[in-house]
Design a protein around this motif. Structure first.
Motif, PDB file in Angstrom:
ATOM      1  N   TRP A  59      -0.665  15.507  21.407  1.00 35.71           N
ATOM      2  CA  TRP A  59       0.136  14.985  20.306  1.00 35.71           C
ATOM      3  C   TRP A  59       1.619  15.041  20.683  1.00 35.71           C
ATOM      4  CZ3 TRP A  59      -1.935  19.842  20.404  1.00 35.71           C
ATOM      5  CH2 TRP A  59      -1.068  20.915  20.242  1.00 35.71           C
ATOM      6  N   HIS A 280      -9.291  12.306  15.006  1.00 34.75           N
ATOM      7  CA  HIS A 280      -8.300  11.612  15.816  1.00 34.75           C
ATOM      8  C   HIS A 280      -8.987  10.676  16.815  1.00 34.75           C
ATOM      9  CE1 HIS A 280      -5.469  14.283  14.018  1.00 34.75           C
ATOM     10  NE2 HIS A 280      -5.951  15.360  14.615  1.00 34.75           N
ATOM     11  N   CYS A 283      -7.978   9.467  23.480  1.00 28.82           N
ATOM     12  CA  CYS A 283      -6.704   9.199  24.151  1.00 28.82           C
ATOM     13  C   CYS A 283      -6.741   7.902  24.952  1.00 28.82           C
ATOM     14  CB  CYS A 283      -6.352  10.368  25.077  1.00 28.82           C
ATOM     15  SG  CYS A 283      -6.048  11.922  24.194  1.00 28.82           S
ATOM     16  N   HIS A 288      -4.751   4.635  20.104  1.00 22.40           N
ATOM     17  CA  HIS A 288      -3.755   5.605  20.574  1.00 22.40           C
ATOM     18  C   HIS A 288      -2.673   4.922  21.404  1.00 22.40           C
ATOM     19  CE1 HIS A 288      -2.038   9.373  21.868  1.00 22.40           C
ATOM     20  NE2 HIS A 288      -2.190   9.027  23.144  1.00 22.40           N
ATOM     21  N   CYS A 291      -0.205   3.517  19.085  1.00 17.13           N
ATOM     22  CA  CYS A 291       0.648   4.545  18.495  1.00 17.13           C
ATOM     23  C   CYS A 291       1.733   4.982  19.477  1.00 17.13           C
ATOM     24  CB  CYS A 291      -0.204   5.738  18.080  1.00 17.13           C
ATOM     25  SG  CYS A 291       0.713   7.063  17.276  1.00 17.13           S
ATOM     26  N   GLU A 292       1.387   5.126  20.752  1.00 16.62           N
ATOM     27  CA  GLU A 292       2.387   5.489  21.756  1.00 16.62           C
ATOM     28  C   GLU A 292       3.456   4.404  21.883  1.00 16.62           C
ATOM     29  OE1 GLU A 292       0.273   6.272  25.362  1.00 16.62           O
ATOM     30  OE2 GLU A 292       0.179   8.422  24.960  1.00 16.62           O
ATOM     31  N   CYS A 308       0.808  10.735  16.795  1.00 13.46           N
ATOM     32  CA  CYS A 308      -0.071  10.165  17.826  1.00 13.46           C
ATOM     33  C   CYS A 308      -1.052  11.192  18.387  1.00 13.46           C
ATOM     34  CB  CYS A 308       0.748   9.542  18.956  1.00 13.46           C
ATOM     35  SG  CYS A 308       1.824   8.179  18.420  1.00 13.46           S
ATOM     36  N   ASN A 309      -1.727  11.893  17.503  1.00 16.72           N
ATOM     37  CA  ASN A 309      -2.749  12.848  17.962  1.00 16.72           C
ATOM     38  C   ASN A 309      -3.933  12.097  18.554  1.00 16.72           C
ATOM     39  OD1 ASN A 309      -1.142  14.086  15.710  1.00 16.72           O
ATOM     40  ND2 ASN A 309      -2.289  15.874  16.386  1.00 16.72           N
ATOM     41  N   CYS A 310      -4.484  12.625  19.642  1.00 19.22           N
ATOM     42  CA  CYS A 310      -5.650  12.021  20.263  1.00 19.22           C
ATOM     43  C   CYS A 310      -6.504  13.103  20.900  1.00 19.22           C
ATOM     44  CB  CYS A 310      -5.244  10.976  21.310  1.00 19.22           C
ATOM     45  SG  CYS A 310      -4.461  11.679  22.784  1.00 19.22           S
TER      46      CYS A 310
END
Length: 466
Positions: A59, A280, A283, A288, A291-292, A308-310
């Motif tokens: 995250w 979540h 990644c 994700h 989100c990044e 952005c937790n993965c």
């Protein structure tokens, strides 16, 4: 050979003393073995649960001034799925045992016992879930240390609900304060060593689990002790499974616990018990990556928090199966061992499990050894042991006083009857015979519980007047 010769009597006495000494040594060895097993059980289960965190959670941590990417170990599975499968396994094994021993109809023969075990089964299932959540957010040693707070919570509950009837000397309350301070000190030291990766949710959930255990020991312990062991264990597993199913149903209905329903979906979004995991995204997923990209295009630093937790993996693996087996063995072996150990040995040995667990974590490199932290663990174990032994000693003294009062009352009644037996009253000998005949044999059908002789020989019944 004279009046002083009592050879056979002395020989018989020596033989009896020798046999008693041999039995006492054998019992001490057995208690020591069971205590070691209890320590290993108390350390093995949370360690295995902690080792099942095979996935990595990433995250973006923002403090309002800068953003840093951080990582932490996490479960690849859903905790409620482990509770569901574990309770199903326990119920299956327990049903096979009951069917072989007394028959399945014996489970429902006592309707009151079935209803009494409903809250205990719910407490057991929720306690399992809290244990998994506590280790998920914290660590195994933190959970074991805070679990000792059940002594403090049990004392507070007893005082609050039963008042002066369970009052303790001020010294014992002071010892409970020291136990609380030691547990808090270890938690703060652990939080300081982990830094920003520390999450207080693990400590709070461990305290909640301790409160549930204390509640069941204060209000429901007599249910376990006054009923057949195999029936209570089976009904506990049954109601635990029902509770897990109800939690899942309530979550999918949208009434409460939405995170449970989110965790029971696989990567493709389908319902899955074994393929589910954290809410979540993975990644490596497109969500994700999006989100990044959003985070990198921000012109200003976002507010403090996680973004952005993965998760690196999702679903059950080999370590998850080991966790289920560890939980199953913990439930069965703990029940069997605790039936042989005294209450004092049970709490003392469980408290000592924090020491080998902390050493093991330091040896394998999970945590760094700090003498200050290790000293706190040793002091906590010592304080729990001393408090438990002193409380047990007080209980023994109270039981001895109660027994002495029974004897004194009976002797007074016998003396009163001896003075008036020529006036048509019953003599002490006939009174003792009536007491023996009035006490029915243990296990007799149709005999009220208050009339049971509770396994005492007739001589003891006549002596105590019970």
């Amino acid at each position: 050979r004279g009046e002083g010769w009592r050879g056979p009597t002395h020989l018989r006495t020596a033989m009896v003393d020798r046999k008693a000494g041999a039995k006492g040594k054998k019992a001490m060895v057995m208690q020591a073995i069971l205590c070691v097993l209890c320590i290993l059980i108390g350390a093995f289960y949370p360690t295995m649960v902690d080792w099942s965190k095979t996935a990595v959670e990433r995250w973006a941590q923002s403090n309002g001034k800068s953003v840093e990417w951080q990582e932490a170990r996490a479960y690849p599975f859903s905790p409620v799925s482990v509770v569901l499968i574990d309770d199903a396994f326990q119920l299956s094994i327990a049903l096979c045992f009951v069917a072989r021993k007394t028959g399945l109809r014996s489970l429902w023969s006592d309707k009151s016992l079935v209803l009494k075990m409903l809250p205990l089964g719910a407490i057991y299932a929720i306690g399992e879930l809290l244990t998994l959540r506590s280790v998920q957010k914290g660590s195994g040693p933190v959970y074991v240390v805070i679990a000792n707070m059940k002594l403090v919570v049990a004392a507070l509950m007893s005082r609050a609900f039963f008042g002066r009837s369970v009052s303790m000397p001020w010294l014992h309350w002071f010892e409970l304060v020291l136990i609380s301070l030691a547990a808090a000190a270890y938690t703060l030291l652990e939080a300081g060593s982990l830094g920003t990766s520390w999450r207080w949710e693990g400590a709070w959930m461990a305290l909640a689990k301790s409160s549930l255990v204390a509640f069941s020991s204060v209000f429901c312990e007599h249910t376990y002790k006054s009923n057949p062991f195999h029936l209570t264990l089976t009904l506990q597993a049954f109601w635990g499974l029902v509770t897990a199913v109800l939690l899942i149903a309530v979550s999918f209905s949208g009434l409460a616990f939405p995170s449970i329903a989110m965790e029971l979906h696989d990567v493709d979004g389908g319902l899955s018990i074994f393929g589910g995991g954290s809410k979540h995204p993975l990644c490596a997923s497109a969500a994700h990556a999006e989100c990044e990209l959003w985070l990198s295009r921000l012109r200003t630093i976002p507010e403090a928090g996680q973004y952005c937790n993965c998760l690196s993996a999702r679903g059950w693996d080999t370590y998850t199966c080991f966790t289920v087996l560890a939980d199953l063995s913990n439930a069965v072996s703990s029940a069997l061992v605790f039936r042989q150990l005294s209450a004092v040995a049970k709490y003392v040995c469980r408290a000592l499990s924090a020491v080998p667990m902390y050493v093991f974590y330091c040896v394998v490199g999970r945590i760094a050894f700090r003498f200050q932290t290790f000293a706190v663990v040793l002091y906590l174990c010592f304080q729990v042991s001393m408090y438990t032994k002193q409380r047990h000693k007080i209980a023994e003294v109270a039981a001895a006083k109660e027994e002495a009062s029974w004897v004194k009352e009976y002797e007074a009644a016998a003396a009163h009857g001896s003075d008036k037996r020529h006036d048509g009253r019953v003599s002490p000998g006939h009174r003792a015979q009536r007491l023996e005949s009035a006490c029915p044999p243990c296990g007799s059908r149709g005999v009220p519980r208050w009339k049971a002789c509770q396994g005492k020989p007739k001589g003891a019944q006549a002596k105590t007047g019970r």
